[in-house]
Design a protein around this motif. Structure first.
Motif, PDB file in Angstrom:
ATOM      1  N   ILE A 163       0.831  -1.207   0.000  1.00  0.00           N
ATOM      2  CA  ILE A 163       0.000   0.000   0.000  1.00  0.00           C
ATOM      3  C   ILE A 163       0.864   1.257   0.000  1.00  0.00           C
ATOM      4  CG2 ILE A 163      -1.907  -1.135   1.192  1.00  0.00           C
ATOM      5  CD1 ILE A 163      -1.039   0.233   3.733  1.00  0.00           C
ATOM      6  N   THR A 164       0.225   2.370  -0.333  1.00  0.00           N
ATOM      7  CA  THR A 164       0.898   3.669  -0.354  1.00  0.00           C
ATOM      8  C   THR A 164       0.304   4.540   0.745  1.00  0.00           C
ATOM      9  OG1 THR A 164       1.236   3.506  -2.736  1.00  0.00           O
ATOM     10  CG2 THR A 164       1.428   5.685  -1.771  1.00  0.00           C
ATOM     11  N   ASP A 165       1.164   5.320   1.401  1.00  0.00           N
ATOM     12  CA  ASP A 165       0.707   6.179   2.493  1.00  0.00           C
ATOM     13  C   ASP A 165       1.391   7.538   2.399  1.00  0.00           C
ATOM     14  OD1 ASP A 165      -0.582   6.924   4.904  1.00  0.00           O
ATOM     15  OD2 ASP A 165       1.212   6.422   6.044  1.00  0.00           O
ATOM     16  N   LYS A 166       0.704   8.569   2.872  1.00  0.00           N
ATOM     17  CA  LYS A 166       1.265   9.913   2.917  1.00  0.00           C
ATOM     18  C   LYS A 166       2.006  10.138   4.227  1.00  0.00           C
ATOM     19  CE  LYS A 166      -1.513  13.091   0.138  1.00  0.00           C
ATOM     20  NZ  LYS A 166      -2.421  14.251   0.254  1.00  0.00           N
ATOM     21  N   VAL A 167       3.070  10.904   4.173  1.00  0.00           N
ATOM     22  CA  VAL A 167       3.740  11.403   5.372  1.00  0.00           C
ATOM     23  C   VAL A 167       3.491  12.904   5.397  1.00  0.00           C
ATOM     24  CG1 VAL A 167       5.951  11.770   6.535  1.00  0.00           C
ATOM     25  CG2 VAL A 167       5.509   9.616   5.346  1.00  0.00           C
ATOM     26  N   ILE A 168       2.997  13.419   6.522  1.00  0.00           N
ATOM     27  CA  ILE A 168       2.680  14.847   6.580  1.00  0.00           C
ATOM     28  C   ILE A 168       3.411  15.524   7.741  1.00  0.00           C
ATOM     29  CG2 ILE A 168       0.413  14.521   5.513  1.00  0.00           C
ATOM     30  CD1 ILE A 168      -0.847  14.797   8.284  1.00  0.00           C
ATOM     31  N   ALA A 169       3.566  16.831   7.613  1.00  0.00           N
ATOM     32  CA  ALA A 169       4.177  17.637   8.676  1.00  0.00           C
ATOM     33  C   ALA A 169       3.081  18.027   9.659  1.00  0.00           C
ATOM     34  CB  ALA A 169       4.828  18.879   8.083  1.00  0.00           C
ATOM     35  N   VAL A 170       3.326  17.821  10.946  1.00  0.00           N
ATOM     36  CA  VAL A 170       2.321  18.134  11.968  1.00  0.00           C
ATOM     37  C   VAL A 170       2.969  18.770  13.186  1.00  0.00           C
ATOM     38  CG1 VAL A 170       0.690  16.311  11.315  1.00  0.00           C
ATOM     39  CG2 VAL A 170       2.518  15.801  12.949  1.00  0.00           C
ATOM     40  N   CYS A 171       2.124  19.417  13.984  1.00  0.00           N
ATOM     41  CA  CYS A 171       2.569  19.957  15.268  1.00  0.00           C
ATOM     42  C   CYS A 171       1.386  19.931  16.222  1.00  0.00           C
ATOM     43  CB  CYS A 171       3.116  21.377  15.112  1.00  0.00           C
ATOM     44  SG  CYS A 171       1.862  22.595  14.671  1.00  0.00           S
ATOM     45  N   LEU A 232       7.462   9.660  18.929  1.00  0.00           N
ATOM     46  CA  LEU A 232       7.500  10.949  18.246  1.00  0.00           C
ATOM     47  C   LEU A 232       6.145  11.656  18.352  1.00  0.00           C
ATOM     48  CD1 LEU A 232       8.823  13.085  16.537  1.00  0.00           C
ATOM     49  CD2 LEU A 232       8.397  11.697  14.502  1.00  0.00           C
ATOM     50  N   LYS A 233       5.083  10.901  18.162  1.00  0.00           N
ATOM     51  CA  LYS A 233       3.739  11.478  18.251  1.00  0.00           C
ATOM     52  C   LYS A 233       3.507  12.104  19.631  1.00  0.00           C
ATOM     53  CE  LYS A 233       0.318   8.720  17.168  1.00  0.00           C
ATOM     54  NZ  LYS A 233      -0.755   7.697  17.332  1.00  0.00           N
ATOM     55  N   ASN A 234       3.834  11.358  20.678  1.00  0.00           N
ATOM     56  CA  ASN A 234       3.613  11.857  22.034  1.00  0.00           C
ATOM     57  C   ASN A 234       4.480  13.064  22.359  1.00  0.00           C
ATOM     58  OD1 ASN A 234       1.657   9.937  22.641  1.00  0.00           O
ATOM     59  ND2 ASN A 234       3.173   8.420  23.273  1.00  0.00           N
ATOM     60  N   PHE A 235       5.693  13.092  21.809  1.00  0.00           N
ATOM     61  CA  PHE A 235       6.562  14.247  22.016  1.00  0.00           C
ATOM     62  C   PHE A 235       5.961  15.481  21.354  1.00  0.00           C
ATOM     63  CE2 PHE A 235       9.926  17.107  20.596  1.00  0.00           C
ATOM     64  CZ  PHE A 235      10.570  17.379  21.808  1.00  0.00           C
ATOM     65  N   LEU A 236       5.478  15.331  20.133  1.00  0.00           N
ATOM     66  CA  LEU A 236       4.909  16.465  19.405  1.00  0.00           C
ATOM     67  C   LEU A 236       3.680  17.036  20.115  1.00  0.00           C
ATOM     68  CD1 LEU A 236       5.199  15.155  15.736  1.00  0.00           C
ATOM     69  CD2 LEU A 236       6.567  16.953  16.797  1.00  0.00           C
ATOM     70  N   GLU A 238       3.252  17.378  23.154  1.00  0.00           N
ATOM     71  CA  GLU A 238       3.644  18.160  24.324  1.00  0.00           C
ATOM     72  C   GLU A 238       4.709  19.212  24.032  1.00  0.00           C
ATOM     73  OE1 GLU A 238       2.008  17.837  27.059  1.00  0.00           O
ATOM     74  OE2 GLU A 238       0.863  16.098  26.380  1.00  0.00           O
ATOM     75  N   SER A 239       5.113  19.350  22.776  1.00  0.00           N
ATOM     76  CA  SER A 239       6.213  20.263  22.467  1.00  0.00           C
ATOM     77  C   SER A 239       5.781  21.335  21.468  1.00  0.00           C
ATOM     78  CB  SER A 239       7.393  19.484  21.882  1.00  0.00           C
ATOM     79  OG  SER A 239       7.147  19.154  20.520  1.00  0.00           O
ATOM     80  N   ASP A 240       6.713  22.174  21.122  1.00  0.00           N
ATOM     81  CA  ASP A 240       6.453  23.221  20.142  1.00  0.00           C
ATOM     82  C   ASP A 240       7.217  22.928  18.848  1.00  0.00           C
ATOM     83  OD1 ASP A 240       5.099  25.582  19.482  1.00  0.00           O
ATOM     84  OD2 ASP A 240       6.902  26.782  19.782  1.00  0.00           O
ATOM     85  N   SER A 241       7.484  21.640  18.592  1.00  0.00           N
ATOM     86  CA  SER A 241       8.288  21.241  17.444  1.00  0.00           C
ATOM     87  C   SER A 241       7.409  20.761  16.289  1.00  0.00           C
ATOM     88  CB  SER A 241       9.258  20.125  17.837  1.00  0.00           C
ATOM     89  OG  SER A 241      10.167  20.572  18.804  1.00  0.00           O
ATOM     90  N   ALA A 256      -9.345  14.443  16.360  1.00  0.00           N
ATOM     91  CA  ALA A 256      -9.634  15.048  17.669  1.00  0.00           C
ATOM     92  C   ALA A 256      -9.110  16.477  17.772  1.00  0.00           C
ATOM     93  CB  ALA A 256      -9.027  14.189  18.775  1.00  0.00           C
ATOM     94  N   GLY A 257      -8.307  16.885  16.798  1.00  0.00           N
ATOM     95  CA  GLY A 257      -7.767  18.237  16.820  1.00  0.00           C
ATOM     96  C   GLY A 257      -6.566  18.408  17.714  1.00  0.00           C
ATOM     97  N   GLU A 258      -5.996  17.294  18.192  1.00  0.00           N
ATOM     98  CA  GLU A 258      -4.821  17.376  19.068  1.00  0.00           C
ATOM     99  C   GLU A 258      -3.555  17.698  18.284  1.00  0.00           C
ATOM    100  OE1 GLU A 258      -6.315  14.077  22.360  1.00  0.00           O
ATOM    101  OE2 GLU A 258      -5.043  13.450  20.690  1.00  0.00           O
ATOM    102  N   LEU A 259      -3.482  17.193  17.054  1.00  0.00           N
ATOM    103  CA  LEU A 259      -2.388  17.521  16.141  1.00  0.00           C
ATOM    104  C   LEU A 259      -2.979  18.235  14.933  1.00  0.00           C
ATOM    105  CD1 LEU A 259      -0.212  14.258  16.099  1.00  0.00           C
ATOM    106  CD2 LEU A 259       0.390  16.431  17.175  1.00  0.00           C
ATOM    107  N   LYS A 260      -2.199  19.145  14.380  1.00  0.00           N
ATOM    108  CA  LYS A 260      -2.646  19.888  13.199  1.00  0.00           C
ATOM    109  C   LYS A 260      -1.612  19.737  12.087  1.00  0.00           C
ATOM    110  CE  LYS A 260      -6.340  21.972  14.953  1.00  0.00           C
ATOM    111  NZ  LYS A 260      -7.708  21.860  14.378  1.00  0.00           N
ATOM    112  N   GLU A 261      -2.107  19.604  10.854  1.00  0.00           N
ATOM    113  CA  GLU A 261      -1.183  19.534   9.729  1.00  0.00           C
ATOM    114  C   GLU A 261      -0.600  20.904   9.439  1.00  0.00           C
ATOM    115  OE1 GLU A 261      -0.884  17.896   5.122  1.00  0.00           O
ATOM    116  OE2 GLU A 261      -2.797  17.749   6.204  1.00  0.00           O
ATOM    117  N   VAL A 262       0.705  20.915   9.196  1.00  0.00           N
ATOM    118  CA  VAL A 262       1.402  22.143   8.826  1.00  0.00           C
ATOM    119  C   VAL A 262       1.705  22.056   7.337  1.00  0.00           C
ATOM    120  CG1 VAL A 262       3.458  23.550   9.178  1.00  0.00           C
ATOM    121  CG2 VAL A 262       2.403  22.377  11.134  1.00  0.00           C
TER     122      VAL A 262
END
Length: 299
Positions: A163-171, A232-236, A238-241, A256-262
């Motif tokens: 399968i193919t999957d997207k990798v996205i930038a999030v914060c 990595l998900k859990n770090f993001l 709680e961080s500003d990275s 849930a709106g906990e992470l947002k795509e950049v």
């Protein structure tokens, strides 16, 4: 069938310890030593040699171990093939899988559940490592089938697209990075970034994409490297990275709106997952699993 002497030998060879083999096989250490002694008499050569407090395989020992691995693999394939002829539902065998982190956590569970419900007598084990480690385990014959995201192909391995999957930038939804709606690729070296560990398929995808845009990976302002998608998900959260994660792995957090795509103009990250097998060593069990996985994901 592999004899008990050979089973003992393989355990000692894998552990490089008579005492550990004794514990694994639930037989006494003197009995372990006796089996090895009889095997050495049978082949008229030493299979192990002592190096101080440790033992190592001799050249003959290494050869015997490699041959026994091949025999064991044939034994497992034969058990499955014969049992299928009798009754597919009661088919027996061993399915040793290896999967990259994203696959093991977010793709494989659905497939394993369906496969197990149909083939309840098959023993399934899953090695969860990054893509490079899964590839190494396959070549070392620790697993028989792997699922990885691939960036460089090896001649000894057969690759079957999955399968193919997207990798996205999030914060984090609380991050200051969201004050700006869009970033350019040239902005990346100036942003705080958290990444996966070396050997990660996600990291490899990012490196290739940046190279196409003439951005040196070493220029990135990397604050932390973490082993595994969940870390990595859990770090993001709680961080500003800024981080890069497979979209399939953060579907719940995005909803849930906990992470947002950049959004980064011009940066498209996509990766292909492959089934991997050693060339010339496929089996009906592997083929059956691959066919089922593809049908589940409508491929």
């Amino acid at each position: 069938m592999i004899s008990m002497r050979h089973v003992v030998f393989m355990n000692v060879a894998e552990e490089l310890s008579f005492s550990k083999a004794s514990q694994l096989l639930f037989i006494s250490q003197p009995a372990i030593s006796k089996h090895i002694q009889l095997l050495e008499e049978q082949y008229q050569t030493k299979l192990f040699e002592r190096k101080g407090l440790h033992i190592e395989l001799t050249t003959a020992g290494k050869l015997l171990y490699e041959r026994l691995q091949a025999v064991k693999e044939i034994e497992h394939k034969t058990e499955f093939d014969i049992s299928v002829l009798h009754d597919a539902i009661q088919a027996k065998g061993n399915l040793k899988l290896g999967a990259s982190t994203t696959v093991a956590l977010y793709i494989l569970p659905k497939v394993l559940s369906t496969f197990h419900s149909q083939y309840q007598q098959i023993d399934i084990s899953v090695l969860n490592r990054n893509s490079e480690s899964v590839k190494e385990a396959l070549l070392a014959k620790q697993i028989n089938l792997g699922i990885i995201e691939e960036n460089s192909k090896v001649n000894q391995i057969q690759y079957t697209p999955f399968i193919t999957d997207k990798v996205i930038a999030v914060c984090s939804s609380k991050s200051k990075l969201l004050k700006k709606k869009n970033y350019s690729i040239q902005d990346l070296p100036h942003l705080p970034i958290a990444l996966r560990e070396v050997g990660s398929g996600t990291l490899a995808v990012l490196k290739r994409a940046l190279a196409k845009h003439k951005i040196n990976f070493a220029q990135l302002n990397v604050k932390v490297r973490l082993g595994g998608t969940e870390a990595l998900k859990n770090f993001l959260l709680e961080s500003d990275s800024l981080g890069f994660l497979p979209k399939i792995s953060i579907a719940k957090e995005l909803k849930a709106g906990e992470l947002k795509e950049v959004f980064i103009d011009g940066l498209a990250l996509q990766r292909q997952f492959f089934f991997i097998e050693r060339k010339g060593e496929t089996s009906d069990l592997n083929k059956g699993f691959i066919k089922m996985a593809k049908s589940i994901y409508n491929l």
